[in-house]
Design a protein around this motif. Structure first.
Motif, mmCIF file in Angstrom:
data_model
loop_
_atom_site.group_PDB
_atom_site.id
_atom_site.type_symbol
_atom_site.label_atom_id
_atom_site.label_comp_id
_atom_site.label_asym_id
_atom_site.label_seq_id
_atom_site.Cartn_x
_atom_site.Cartn_y
_atom_site.Cartn_z
ATOM 1 N N GLY A 68 -2.767 3.042 -0.237
ATOM 2 C CA GLY A 68 -3.689 2.066 0.319
ATOM 3 C C GLY A 68 -5.098 2.572 0.521
ATOM 4 O O GLY A 68 -5.411 3.720 0.257
ATOM 5 N N THR A 82 -4.514 5.656 -3.927
ATOM 6 C CA THR A 82 -5.254 4.434 -4.230
ATOM 7 C C THR A 82 -5.556 4.387 -5.723
ATOM 8 O O THR A 82 -6.215 5.271 -6.264
ATOM 9 N N GLU A 86 -5.840 -1.313 -7.515
ATOM 10 C CA GLU A 86 -5.933 -1.715 -6.104
ATOM 11 C C GLU A 86 -7.381 -1.983 -5.715
ATOM 12 O O GLU A 86 -7.677 -2.948 -5.007
ATOM 13 N N ASP A 90 -9.288 -5.879 -4.705
ATOM 14 C CA ASP A 90 -9.787 -6.085 -3.348
ATOM 15 C C ASP A 90 -11.181 -6.704 -3.409
ATOM 16 O O ASP A 90 -12.157 -6.022 -3.710
#
Length: 141
Positions: A68, A82, A86, A90
């Protein structure tokens, strides 16, 4: 020390504590473990004859501890796992760090973006590291 692909040992710890224990034992026992996650360059390096370390520690199963990313008061925190995908998924990261999002979009094909990590891009030390110039320009630590 270098190893052929069929000689490589891989450990897949189930917890961060196990991973740290393996790393600690390797460091004190003279046979260090190389952490790995996306491994987007390992087979390419082996194909071209780059010496391989004999021991890898696969941390991909530790997403709960190492995965994350988050926006905090002091900026964007990217965890060890990460991935570029990802980051691109976002909207806040894309809006607030467009240079980093653009760098993520330039890394390899979709398969590489899905497995590859920012930390791996830095750790690998390749002169072709797509994300590193953006991280440097953003004063990443």
């Amino acid at each position: 020390m270098s190893a052929a692909l069929h000689e490589i040992e891989v450990q897949r710890p189930e917890t961060l504590a196990q991973a740290l224990g393996v790393m600690r034992m390797g460091a004190t026992g003279g046979e260090p473990w190389r952490p790995m996650a996306g491994c987007t360059d390992v087979l390419v390096e082996a194909h071209f004859g780059k010496p391989m370390p004999p021991r890898f520690l696969d941390v991909t199963g530790l997403r709960a501890d190492l995965g994350g990313h988050a926006w905090r008061d002091d900026g964007l925190w990217l965890s060890a796992l990460t991935t570029y995908t990802e980051a691109l998924d976002d909207p806040q990261l894309v809006a607030r760090a467009p240079m980093l999002a653009h760098a993520a979009s330039l890394v390899g094909a979709t398969q590489i973006q899905t497995r590859g990590t920012f930390v791996g891009n830095v750790e690998n030390g390749s002169p072709a590291a797509d994300a590193v110039p953006a991280l440097m320009a953003l004063d990443a630590e």
